[in-house]
Structure formats: structure tokens, C-alpha cells
Design an enzyme around this catalytic site. Sequence first.
Site, mmCIF file in Angstrom:
data_model
loop_
_atom_site.group_PDB
_atom_site.id
_atom_site.type_symbol
_atom_site.label_atom_id
_atom_site.label_comp_id
_atom_site.label_asym_id
_atom_site.label_seq_id
_atom_site.Cartn_x
_atom_site.Cartn_y
_atom_site.Cartn_z
ATOM 1 C CD GLU A 186 10.124 13.847 11.211
ATOM 2 O OE1 GLU A 186 10.884 13.094 10.572
ATOM 3 O OE2 GLU A 186 9.022 13.482 11.666
ATOM 4 C CB CYS A 226 12.496 9.800 8.717
ATOM 5 S SG CYS A 226 13.134 8.354 7.869
ATOM 6 C CE LYS A 265 -2.948 3.311 1.003
ATOM 7 N NZ LYS A 265 -2.332 4.644 0.852
ATOM 8 C CD GLU A 314 12.092 4.837 8.931
ATOM 9 O OE1 GLU A 314 12.059 5.901 9.590
ATOM 10 O OE2 GLU A 314 12.028 4.783 7.702
#
Length: 484
Positions: A388, A288, A179, A254
Site C-alpha cells: 500500500e 485507503c 479514540k 475498515e
Amino acid sequence: MREIVDFDNLKMYINGEWVTAQSEKTYSVINPSTGKVVANVPNGGRNETKQAIDAADQAFKSWSKLTAVERAKYLMRLYALMHQYKDQLAEIMSLEMGKPFTEAKGEVDFAASYFEWFAEEGRRIYGETIPSNSPNKRLMVIRQPVGVVAAITPWNFPLAMMTRKVGAALAAGCTAIVKPASQSPISAIAFGRLVELAGIPNGVISVITGSSGPISDEIFENPIVKKVTFTGSTEVGKLLVTKSAHQLKKLSLELGGHAPFIVFEDADLEAAATGAIASKYRNTGQTCVCANRIYVHQSVIEEFSEILVKKVKELKVGNSIDPTVQVGPLVNREGLLKVEEQVKDALDKGARILCGGKRVGGELTEGLFYEPTVLGDVTPTMLITYQETFGPVAPIIPFESEEEVIQQANGTEYGLASYFYTQNISRAVRVAEALEFGIMGINDSIPTVAQAPFGGIKESGQGREGGHQGLDDYLEYKFISLGI
């Protein structure tokens, strides 16, 4: 060479067939460089997901029985096909999510390396024998594939994050459904075409595009799915932990990161600045593991800042399909607005713009472009130091001692990646042992490779991908006691 996707007729790949959504609904994928529609993609849901799961369940019966050598041959076909169609795959990535074309070609190479690695590593799924406490018993441990796997992949590395998951799953003997993120589904559809060209048996890999909600609901509620692997935000990861609890599905995550990048006073400043550029501005800062907080020792902060700003000003910003461009657009408007919010917050609290600091205008006005930016005089109260940042903004934060910067670097719920530059080997050992992150680059801003484990600690996830450890989450241990 034939085109691997028809942009005017995109379909999902389920059980070896190309299908539209049963609802006949589609959604548009927008090129963030131009604001124009790239293509319309099937908006699949629960029914299509169930079909893919059922097909994977059926295919598992035979795929899991193949030898590791036989499965490796299929993986190596995918490896070769990814190199054969590298330019097309890179172009798709550039068009759908804005990755600079030259960088996208590098991602294809990186993505393919996981098939090569797991083709080889799948041959080393070893068991063991255990000394018995009885002369008429033999004790053994074998490892077997967990079953049907669902891989939910992110938009920022649409191929590499998929191959890192699928390569391990297939090598272990699992079957998989993929997906992809809604922003970058065409790369996954193209991958489905490579699966078909590689002759991989029907049902072993299916690709479903559509809204996350109904697809995710079917994945987590269907007992056939034994494992889910997800790359994305920490917030979504926590929700998936809750959803997985009802059936105790194996889950690897993750998640988000907020990587510190530390420059000590004895560092090679030129190398550190070059490393900071590679880490911070790769994929327009939308990774990330990119440097989010650049800590520089007070004694060298002025010199380092000058070197970094000079290099940042040399970066070429533009349409991602241009092979000379180094910094492309943000993936969507929300990402651009978040970058603007963080920069404004920093300026309101006393930060200085050393370069950049605004949207790119001119001929790029229609795209989602933000100037590569460096901020000085950054303090821990600013949003950019703890939220972030998915954008091309580098905040420079001063520090005075090793103990101080370790405390600041560790002062986050994230624990994915970290970097530091020093020429002192004793310091390298001390700091590496003290930093609370799953990945560490010492004088190295791009440490990730297929043969090493990738993953975080704390709220950056659980499990590892890549390396020999990358097979663990796709295997079950079975203890056998044999009486003789």
C-alpha cells in the site's frame, strides 16, 4: 465567532467535562508542513478510558430510550455546528496532519453529511412481523442498540471517519467513546466542543487522546464495551480481531487498500486522467481508497501518460494552510521514507520517472514534502504494485486484455476500492462483476457518499459504514414470540 479550541490548553472531553490526563503527561502534535509543534495534547490512558466507558454506560440508559426523532434533533445540531465552524475545523486538520485547507473544508462538508444522513435513517430502524404456524402466537423481530461503542479513528480523515461511526452509533441509540489517532487528535477535541455546544447529554460522547496501547487494552478488556469500530491498517486490524475474541465483542473494520485504476482502450482519456488525479493525489495520496495501481491499455498508454503528466505538473505543492495548495506534506517522516523506498525500488527494477521523483526542497525543506510523481514502465515485481502506497506516486502499468487486467487487479489480499474507465456498457457490467472489491467507481474516481455503504472484502475489513447498512453493526436483532 469564538474559537472552538484553545491550542495552549487542550483537554479531553469525558462525561461532559474537560479534563487533563491524570498523569499530567502530554505529547506534541507536529505540523508536517513546517516541522513545528502545533500543540500539546493530554496523554490519557486506562483510567481516563474507564471513566469514559462508565459514563457512556450510565448515559446509555437514557439515550437509548429517546425516540429516533429526539436523537435526530441532536444529530442535526451537530450537522449545523460543523458547517458553522467549517473554516476552523479545516484549519485544525491542515495544521495537525497536513491536509490542504481547501480539501479540508470539503472534508468538513462530507463529515457533516453523515449526521444529516443518520439523523434521517435512524427513523427507519424497522422491525418485522413473521407469520406464525400457530393461531395463538404472534412472532415479531425488533432491533435494539448494542450498547456502548468505542470508535478508533485514523489520522487521514480525522473528522469524516469519526462522524461516519459516531453518527450511526448515536442514531441507533448507542453511546460512544472516541479514540483519535495520535497524529490528528485536535480535530477530535474540537468535535468534543461541538458535542458540548449541541447540548448532547453528558456521557453520550467522550473523546480520549493518548497512546493507543493502554487505551485499546481498556476498551477490549472492559466488558461494558459491546462494539468496537476501527479504521486503520490491516496489520492492526488483525490484532484487534484477536483481542476482541476474548469477549466476542462486535467488531467492524475498515482496513488497508491497494486500489486498481483501470483505463481501457475505449475510455475518455481526458476524463480518466482527471479522475486519476482526483483519486491518487487527494490528501497527498494518503487515503485507503486512492488509486495505487494505474493499469492502462497498451494502445493508449503513451497518450494517457502524456495527459496525466501534464496535469500532475500543474498541481501546486506547498504549506497545507495555503488555500491555493493542492498537494501538502506527508503526515510523518516514516511515511516519507516509505515513499522514497518504493520509488527507489521501482527505479532499481527498471521503472522510469515521468515527472517528480524526489523530495521538495527550497522553502519547503523543513516540511515532509514529496513531489507529485508519475512512474512509467512499472512491472508487478516492484514493491509499489503490491505494498500500500500512502503518498503522491502514481505507477502506470500496461496491459493488453480485459482478462489479463482483471487477474492482475484482483491479485492482492486487499479488496477495498477499485476504479475503471470505459465507454462500453457491456464491459462495464462484466468488469464490475469480476473485480473483487467492496467499492467500485465506473468512470467515477470519488464514489463515496453518506447514503451508500463503504467497506471492503478480503483483508480490507468487515462490516459497512454509511448507507442504511451502516446502522446494522450498531443494532441487535431480538426475536419475540408472543402467546395470546
